[in-house]
Design a protein around this motif. Structure first.
Motif, mmCIF file in Angstrom:
data_model
loop_
_atom_site.group_PDB
_atom_site.id
_atom_site.type_symbol
_atom_site.label_atom_id
_atom_site.label_comp_id
_atom_site.label_asym_id
_atom_site.label_seq_id
_atom_site.Cartn_x
_atom_site.Cartn_y
_atom_site.Cartn_z
ATOM 1 N N ALA A 123 19.126 13.063 -23.866
ATOM 2 C CA ALA A 123 17.902 12.250 -23.797
ATOM 3 C C ALA A 123 17.106 12.599 -22.540
ATOM 4 C CB ALA A 123 18.258 10.765 -23.802
ATOM 5 N N MET A 124 17.799 12.795 -21.423
ATOM 6 C CA MET A 124 17.101 13.116 -20.172
ATOM 7 C C MET A 124 16.480 14.509 -20.239
ATOM 8 S SD MET A 124 19.126 11.330 -16.996
ATOM 9 C CE MET A 124 20.543 12.387 -17.072
ATOM 10 N N GLU A 125 17.183 15.430 -20.918
ATOM 11 C CA GLU A 125 16.634 16.780 -21.072
ATOM 12 C C GLU A 125 15.376 16.767 -21.930
ATOM 13 O OE1 GLU A 125 19.364 19.885 -22.554
ATOM 14 O OE2 GLU A 125 20.663 19.159 -20.930
ATOM 15 N N ILE A 126 15.434 16.062 -23.064
ATOM 16 C CA ILE A 126 14.276 16.007 -23.963
ATOM 17 C C ILE A 126 13.075 15.406 -23.235
ATOM 18 C CG2 ILE A 126 13.348 14.947 -26.071
ATOM 19 C CD1 ILE A 126 16.155 15.121 -27.266
ATOM 20 N N ALA A 127 13.309 14.353 -22.464
ATOM 21 C CA ALA A 127 12.208 13.694 -21.757
ATOM 22 C C ALA A 127 11.865 14.415 -20.444
ATOM 23 C CB ALA A 127 12.568 12.232 -21.475
ATOM 24 N N LYS A 128 12.576 15.510 -20.181
ATOM 25 C CA LYS A 128 12.337 16.326 -18.970
ATOM 26 C C LYS A 128 12.402 15.499 -17.688
ATOM 27 C CE LYS A 128 9.517 19.827 -21.288
ATOM 28 N NZ LYS A 128 9.178 19.168 -22.583
ATOM 29 N N ILE A 129 13.442 14.724 -17.575
ATOM 30 C CA ILE A 129 13.595 13.935 -16.340
ATOM 31 C C ILE A 129 14.957 14.190 -15.698
ATOM 32 C CG2 ILE A 129 11.998 12.057 -16.898
ATOM 33 C CD1 ILE A 129 14.619 10.494 -17.692
ATOM 34 N N SER A 130 15.686 15.214 -16.177
ATOM 35 C CA SER A 130 17.029 15.480 -15.627
ATOM 36 C C SER A 130 16.997 15.653 -14.116
ATOM 37 C CB SER A 130 17.624 16.736 -16.264
ATOM 38 O OG SER A 130 17.662 16.586 -17.661
ATOM 39 N N GLN A 131 15.882 16.219 -13.616
ATOM 40 C CA GLN A 131 15.824 16.474 -12.158
ATOM 41 C C GLN A 131 15.699 15.183 -11.346
ATOM 42 O OE1 GLN A 131 13.428 16.989 -14.351
ATOM 43 N NE2 GLN A 131 11.384 17.085 -13.458
ATOM 44 N N PHE A 132 15.344 14.079 -12.029
ATOM 45 C CA PHE A 132 15.194 12.801 -11.305
ATOM 46 C C PHE A 132 16.433 11.925 -11.397
ATOM 47 C CE2 PHE A 132 10.622 13.225 -12.957
ATOM 48 C CZ PHE A 132 10.211 13.921 -11.818
ATOM 49 N N ARG A 133 17.504 12.414 -12.003
ATOM 50 C CA ARG A 133 18.629 11.558 -12.393
ATOM 51 C C ARG A 133 19.125 10.628 -11.280
ATOM 52 N NH1 ARG A 133 22.671 14.637 -15.048
ATOM 53 N NH2 ARG A 133 24.054 12.921 -14.538
ATOM 54 N N ASP A 134 19.195 11.142 -10.044
ATOM 55 C CA ASP A 134 19.741 10.319 -8.966
ATOM 56 C C ASP A 134 18.674 9.619 -8.138
ATOM 57 O OD1 ASP A 134 22.376 10.854 -9.640
ATOM 58 O OD2 ASP A 134 22.319 12.772 -8.565
ATOM 59 N N LYS A 135 17.419 9.754 -8.575
ATOM 60 C CA LYS A 135 16.351 9.069 -7.833
ATOM 61 C C LYS A 135 16.270 7.607 -8.268
ATOM 62 C CE LYS A 135 13.173 12.520 -6.307
ATOM 63 N NZ LYS A 135 11.776 12.781 -6.019
ATOM 64 N N LEU A 136 15.829 6.766 -7.356
ATOM 65 C CA LEU A 136 15.604 5.377 -7.735
ATOM 66 C C LEU A 136 14.340 5.301 -8.583
ATOM 67 C CD1 LEU A 136 16.433 3.074 -4.700
ATOM 68 C CD2 LEU A 136 17.909 3.978 -6.476
ATOM 69 N N ILE A 137 14.353 4.419 -9.555
ATOM 70 C CA ILE A 137 13.243 4.296 -10.497
ATOM 71 C C ILE A 137 11.926 4.003 -9.770
ATOM 72 C CG2 ILE A 137 13.888 1.877 -10.974
ATOM 73 C CD1 ILE A 137 12.484 4.031 -13.702
#
Lengths: 256, 266
Positions: free
Chosen positions: A132-146
């Motif tokens: 899901a994170m790959e499809i939405a292209k947010i894998s690079q933000f995984r450990d960032k706070l929202i």
């Protein structure tokens, strides 16, 4: 690769749905169905019942009368399947700048309702979250706070959250609210990819008539009643839009 | 230095204190992120009614206050749901109402006693063996409940609407959370005291939030801060002859200030 395809033909079916707050009627005799692979935009004036309609499909509101069938069952009887309605709310009202959670934690909460108490994420759960994170292209933000992300990035996080629940259908309420114009087109391209490449059924409410008319397969014109429901190219014309918004508005048509 | 552990009452105080230190922020974090921090204080004042009943009836006050706080917490949540009273006013209502009722009950019986002061501000000399059994058993229950419900409580705290849309029983979870808070408050009363429990549930959490970690790590950090506050507070309280609750909370406050300063650029 149609990873989200389901065997049920009609994913969502509304039959003669009415809804009113007291004497104030919001929806009148609404009937339509959503099939696997559909890509539907719902447009209509403010107060025309768009958000109410979504809330009824989500089971957040009960219709005054009429039937709502989701995944082949009356929506009130759905249990864990409800987590497979991928819902992306309009705005993250409760998500205040101090909510201490990472992108990964929020995306993985899309699978919470699928598990039992004490459930620890299995390998399969984790794969779905990563995908899901790959499809939405947010894998690079995984450990960032929202709260460290921009409006557009947060919106993608919420979509990844919905995708993590292995949804059969994605429902979005005015998904581009708070997203700047240049990101909006990218955003609709992203939705179109989800539909075309991944075969995900999508339904959303929007104000961006000019953009979505070129994107979606079908439009649902809603002003308390269903004014019309059909192929987008047939419905974007002066007659229908006047019926929908009243005849006081000037429409400019331009080809994209 | 560790000669203090030759006294049984000190050992009991450290056991009860450590258990309290672990569970208080576990529940507190969900109250903080849901803007419900005052709930802990409200339940604490209501549980004082339970203490009064305990002192009058000669039943164990930890037990009577536990029952009172749980009953009150369910009523608070019901009232909040009914929307007849604004959320915040309900807390004010129960906070002062609870205190008033407790004061009346206490003056009806023996009047104020030293015993009562220990409930208000915490005391390391009053933890009985029976208290340890009650606190131990209930702590395990709370730990298990938070482990079982962690993912669900996270989701309803993040966004209640999404939790409902996903089919979670948000109403039941809300009531459960507030009941767990009531239980935690009653347990913490012996060491920290009724007037200061709220602080132990809230301050370690808001200190941990300053470090800008994930939700899970914030939770663990809050527990560590809470343990440091309680254990050092108990030592200070013994050697300097201070009220344990106040000492613990002052140390927690100092840690909060330090975490604000070292994270000011984050």
């Amino acid at each position: 690769m149609n990873i989200f395809k389901s065997k049920t033909e009609n994913l969502i079916e509304l039959k003669n749905v009415n809804f009113s707050y007291g004497f104030n009627s919001v929806l009148e005799d609404v009937s339509f169905s959503v099939k696997v692979g559909d890509y539907i935009g719902i447009i209509g004036p403010n107060g025309g019942g768009k958000t109410t309609l979504l809330n009824i499909i989500l089971g957040l509101l009960k219709p005054t009368s009429g039937q709502v069938v989701v995944f082949g069952k009356p929506v009130g009887q759905l249990k864990k399947e409800r987590a497979q309605i991928g819902y992306v709310p309009q705005r993250l009202s409760q998500l205040d700048v101090n909510f201490p959670a990472t992108v990964y934690e929020i995306v993985s909460s899309g699978r919470t309702a699928l598990g039992n108490l004490f459930h620890q994420f299995t390998k399969h759960d984790k794969e779905e979250i990563e995908k899901a994170m790959e499809i939405a292209k947010i894998s690079q933000f995984r450990d960032k706070l929202i709260n460290s992300l921009s409006g557009g990035e947060r919106q993608r996080v919420m979509i990844a959250r919905a995708l993590a629940g292995s949804p059969k259908v994605l429902i979005l309420d005015e998904p581009t609210t708070g997203v700047d114009i240049s990101s909006q087109e990218q955003f609709y391209q992203f939705l179109a990819d989800l539909n075309h490449k991944h075969g995900l059924t999508i339904m959303f409410v929007s104000h961006d008539i000019d953009i979505i008319a070129n994107e979606v397969h079908s439009l649902l014109l809603l002003n308390k009643k269903v004014i019309s429901f059909g192929p987008a190219k047939d419905l974007i014309n002066k007659d229908y839009l006047e019926q929908l918004y009243g005849n006081k508005i000037n429409f400019t048509f331009h080809k994209h | 230095m560790l000669g203090i552990f030759q006294y049984d009452f000190i050992v009991r105080a450290f056991i009860a204190g450590s258990l309290t230190a672990i569970i208080a922020p576990l529940i507190g974090i969900f109250l903080v992120v849901r803007r419900y921090s005052l709930m802990a204080d409200t339940l604490a004042h209501v549980s004082l009614v339970g203490v009064a009943i305990g002192l009058i009836t000669n039943l164990n006050p930890v037990f009577t206050s536990l029952v009172t706080a749980v009953v009150a917490s369910v009523i608070v949540e019901r009232l909040r749901e009914s929307k007849k009273v604004f959320g915040e006013s309900i807390l004010a209502l129960f906070l002062s109402g609870g205190l008033a009722l407790a004061v009346v009950l206490i003056s009806l019986s023996h009047g104020f006693s030293v015993n009562l002061v220990s409930y208000l501000f915490g005391s390391i000399t009053t933890v009985s063996a029976l208290d340890i059994y009650i606190i131990g058993t209930v702590s395990i229950f709370i730990l298990a409940a938070v482990m079982a419900l962690y993912k669900r409580l996270f989701l309803i705290s993040f966004n209640e609407e999404l939790a409902v849309a996903n089919g979670l029983n948000v109403r039941a979870l809300n009531i459960l959370l507030i009941v767990l808070a009531a239980i935690t408050v009653s347990l913490s009363m012996r060491i920290v005291g009724v007037l200061l429990i709220g602080a132990l549930m809230i301050i370690p959490v808001i200190s941990a939030i300053q470090f800008k970690l994930s939700f899970f790590r914030t939770l663990i950090t809050a527990v560590v801060i809470s343990l440091i506050s309680v254990i050092s507070g108990l030592f200070a309280s013994y050697y300097l002859n201070l009220a344990s609750g106040g000492t613990i909370v002052v140390i927690a406050l100092i840690i909060f200030c330090v975490s604000l300063i070292i994270n000011r650029n984050k």
